[in-house]
Design a protein around this motif. Structure first.
Motif, mmCIF file in Angstrom:
data_model
loop_
_atom_site.group_PDB
_atom_site.id
_atom_site.type_symbol
_atom_site.label_atom_id
_atom_site.label_comp_id
_atom_site.label_asym_id
_atom_site.label_seq_id
_atom_site.Cartn_x
_atom_site.Cartn_y
_atom_site.Cartn_z
ATOM 1 N N LYS A 22 0.834 -1.215 0.000
ATOM 2 C CA LYS A 22 0.000 0.000 0.000
ATOM 3 C C LYS A 22 0.866 1.262 0.000
ATOM 4 C CE LYS A 22 -1.646 1.836 3.989
ATOM 5 N NZ LYS A 22 -1.515 3.274 4.149
ATOM 6 N N ASP A 236 4.182 -5.957 0.320
ATOM 7 C CA ASP A 236 3.904 -5.149 1.505
ATOM 8 C C ASP A 236 4.633 -5.710 2.724
ATOM 9 O OD1 ASP A 236 2.602 -3.893 3.759
ATOM 10 O OD2 ASP A 236 1.098 -3.208 2.324
ATOM 11 N N GLU A 239 2.270 -5.911 5.857
ATOM 12 C CA GLU A 239 1.381 -7.085 5.809
ATOM 13 C C GLU A 239 2.202 -8.341 6.125
ATOM 14 O OE1 GLU A 239 -0.175 -8.270 2.003
ATOM 15 O OE2 GLU A 239 -1.860 -9.322 2.913
ATOM 16 N N THR A 242 2.705 -8.534 9.782
ATOM 17 C CA THR A 242 1.451 -8.846 10.471
ATOM 18 C C THR A 242 1.192 -10.360 10.446
ATOM 19 O OG1 THR A 242 0.584 -6.691 9.809
ATOM 20 C CG2 THR A 242 -1.031 -8.337 10.522
ATOM 21 N N ARG A 376 -3.179 -0.067 11.828
ATOM 22 C CA ARG A 376 -2.357 -1.157 12.375
ATOM 23 C C ARG A 376 -2.879 -1.616 13.734
ATOM 24 N NH1 ARG A 376 -0.641 -2.209 7.387
ATOM 25 N NH2 ARG A 376 0.238 -0.324 6.469
ATOM 26 N N ALA A 379 -5.273 -4.300 13.137
ATOM 27 C CA ALA A 379 -4.617 -5.604 12.937
ATOM 28 C C ALA A 379 -4.232 -6.201 14.285
ATOM 29 C CB ALA A 379 -3.374 -5.429 12.055
ATOM 30 N N ILE A 400 -8.998 -0.930 8.974
ATOM 31 C CA ILE A 400 -8.299 -2.145 8.521
ATOM 32 C C ILE A 400 -8.411 -2.272 7.002
ATOM 33 C CG2 ILE A 400 -8.262 -4.676 8.643
ATOM 34 C CD1 ILE A 400 -9.310 -4.470 11.508
ATOM 35 N N TYR A 404 -5.297 -3.361 4.354
ATOM 36 C CA TYR A 404 -5.018 -4.797 4.230
ATOM 37 C C TYR A 404 -5.974 -5.398 3.207
ATOM 38 C CZ TYR A 404 -2.157 -4.817 8.515
ATOM 39 O OH TYR A 404 -1.182 -4.616 9.451
ATOM 40 N N GLU A 405 -5.427 -6.015 2.174
ATOM 41 C CA GLU A 405 -6.258 -6.630 1.138
ATOM 42 C C GLU A 405 -6.807 -7.967 1.643
ATOM 43 O OE1 GLU A 405 -5.907 -7.004 -3.610
ATOM 44 O OE2 GLU A 405 -4.289 -8.012 -2.551
ATOM 45 N N PHE A 407 -8.304 -9.061 4.191
ATOM 46 C CA PHE A 407 -7.747 -9.393 5.512
ATOM 47 C C PHE A 407 -8.440 -10.616 6.113
ATOM 48 C CE2 PHE A 407 -6.770 -8.030 10.031
ATOM 49 C CZ PHE A 407 -5.398 -8.110 9.894
#
Ligand code: UD1
Length: 423
Positions: A22, A236, A239, A242, A376, A379, A400, A404-405, A407
């Protein structure tokens, strides 16, 4: 309001594919405003922030073809307005990335003051300092809430610019403005994040002459014009981090594909300090936290290559579950502990002293109604929910979805008991 419900899920297991970054894609898309030619950006994640950036570009006159998933083609034959759209700028701070390109291409931009995550004051003084150094006149209108930046009749001209802090956004904006300025620009104490290198790579493909992006001194020789190009965004790294933490907090094992280990070194190092096994395999980063006693570690956020502030809250959620007390120090943003209140609702018992959070380990978290106070932090709530007893209900999940794609889908595929509720 849409919410995410998470139940205690046991160890996560499987593979996850990381999307394009992103924080790269937003400035990459903004940079396409700098040419009349067609630009194609690949590996674009399907995110709310990307939609905002597409709307922003269209307002300036871009024609956008996003009919193929993950690919955005832009062409901006003509700039139709010098004014940034107030609603879009309020919705997303990264709309600011259009300032440098607009200034470079048309010599003028009127920008409403930005919005975004509420993580500190987030001023834009360094962006403006850079524009001024390139010879632009900056006028702030407090009543209208706008900033006007205008180049003189001769356009922008290169100069040495020292950033008081290696701001990512300021480095990107100044870089883009300087590419079409006359002569040489040197950005000192520049940000070194991988997203800066990605942007410089795109600009160089378009015909720019940028050297040493990724170091703290970037050198830009101005060119007359830029042309179109095809460019694939980097994966990313936030991501990636995460999902590394998702494996760690649930004591599971996950193979993270399309991840670049060089971009997540501090996260790898810190997880290893906690006793998590990490294997850099050809197909990705394999994180294994099964059957181990995981222990505390201290974290201090810093500009790249230090520990990323964007992983501070997910890491803190993880630290509540390990043996021993950890100290988390936030040095990048002044107000980035809002998730502490939410984690404490789940039984974390974290104390804040100035810019440090004292995180006791070994907590048995319990489900609660919590807020995604920023992207974040949202997440972090999901990670905590995976190991908390009962159900965790997360509200304000638009944060979110900004970053985040898919998610929920990606977590489900790893065995998480998670669902999104729209009502
Ligand atoms: C970018 C990232 C964000 C990440 C942050 C730090 C995007 C879209 N966002 O945000 O996810 O958390 O980098 O890695 O890429 N500052 C000033 N004056 C300025 C600009 C910044 O004082 O003109 C300060 C900020 O208030 C903050 C610090 O510098 O304390 C870092 O901000 P910056 O690096 O600019 O972050 P962003 O580019 O906004």
């Amino acid at each position: 309001m849409a919410r995410i419900l998470v139940n205690n899920s046991g160890p996560l297991h499987g593979e996850v594919e990381i999307s394009g970054a992103k924080n790269s894609v937003l400035p990459l898309l903004a940079a396409t405003l700098m040419t009349e030619d067609i630009c194609e950006i690949e590996d674009v994640p399907d995110l709310a922030d990307v939609s905002v950036m597409k709307k922003m570009l269209r307002k300036y006159g871009a024609e956008i073809d996003d009919s193929v998933h993950g690919i955005i083609r832009t062409r901006t034959p003509e700039i139709v307005t010098f004014e940034g759209d107030r609603d879009l700028v309020t919705e997303m701070r990264a709309s600011l990335f259009t300032m440098g390109p607009m200034l470079a291409r048309c010599g003028r931009i009127v920008m409403p003051m930005p919005g975004g995550c509420t993580i500190g004051k987030r001023p834009i003084d360094l962006h403006l300092k850079g524009f001024r150094a390139l010879g632009a006149k900056v006028t702030e209108d407090a009543e209208k809430g706008t900033v006007t930046v205008e180049a003189g009749p001769e356009g922008l001209s290169g100069d040495a610019i020292y950033l008081d802090f290696p701001s990512v956004g300021a480095t990107e904006n100044i870089l883009m403005a300087a590419v079409l300025a006359k002569g040489t620009t040197i950005i000192e104490n520049a940000a070194k994040e991988p997203e800066i290198i990605d942007l410089a790579n795109l600009l160089n493909k378009m015909g720019a002459r940028i050297k040493s992006a990724g170091t703290d001194m970037i050198r830009i020789e101005g060119v007359e014009s830029l042309s179109g190009c095809i460019h694939q965004a980097i994966p990313d790294r936030i991501e990636t981090g995460t999902f590394m933490l998702a494996a760690a907090i649930t004591r599971g094992d996950v193979l993270i594909k399309n991840a670049l280990p060089g971009h997540v070194r501090p996260i790898i190092a810190k997880l290893k300090e906690c006793n998590v096994d990490i294997d850099i395999a050809p197909e990705g980063i394999y994180v294994d936290a099964r059957d181990k006693e995981l222990v505390a570690t201290d974290i201090k956020t810093l500009p790249f290559p230090g520990f990323p502030t964007d992983i501070q809250s997910p890491f803190m959620a993880f630290l509540t579950t390990v043996k021993g007390q950890s100290v988390v120090r936030e040095t990048v943003f002044e107000n980035r502990f809002m998730h502490v209140v939410e984690l404490n609702r789940m039984g974390a018992d974290i104390q804040i002293e100035n810019r440090e959070a004292i995180v006791p380990g070994g907590r048995k978290l319990h489900g609660a109604k919590v807020r995604a106070t920023d992207l974040r932090a949202g997440a972090a709530m999901v990670l905590a929910g995976l190991v908390a007893s009962g159900t965790t209900e997360i509200s304000e999940i638009y944060h979110i979805e900004r970053g985040y794609e898919d998610f929920v889908g990606k977590f489900k595929a790893l065995g998480a008991d998670i669902m999104k509720i729209d009502d």
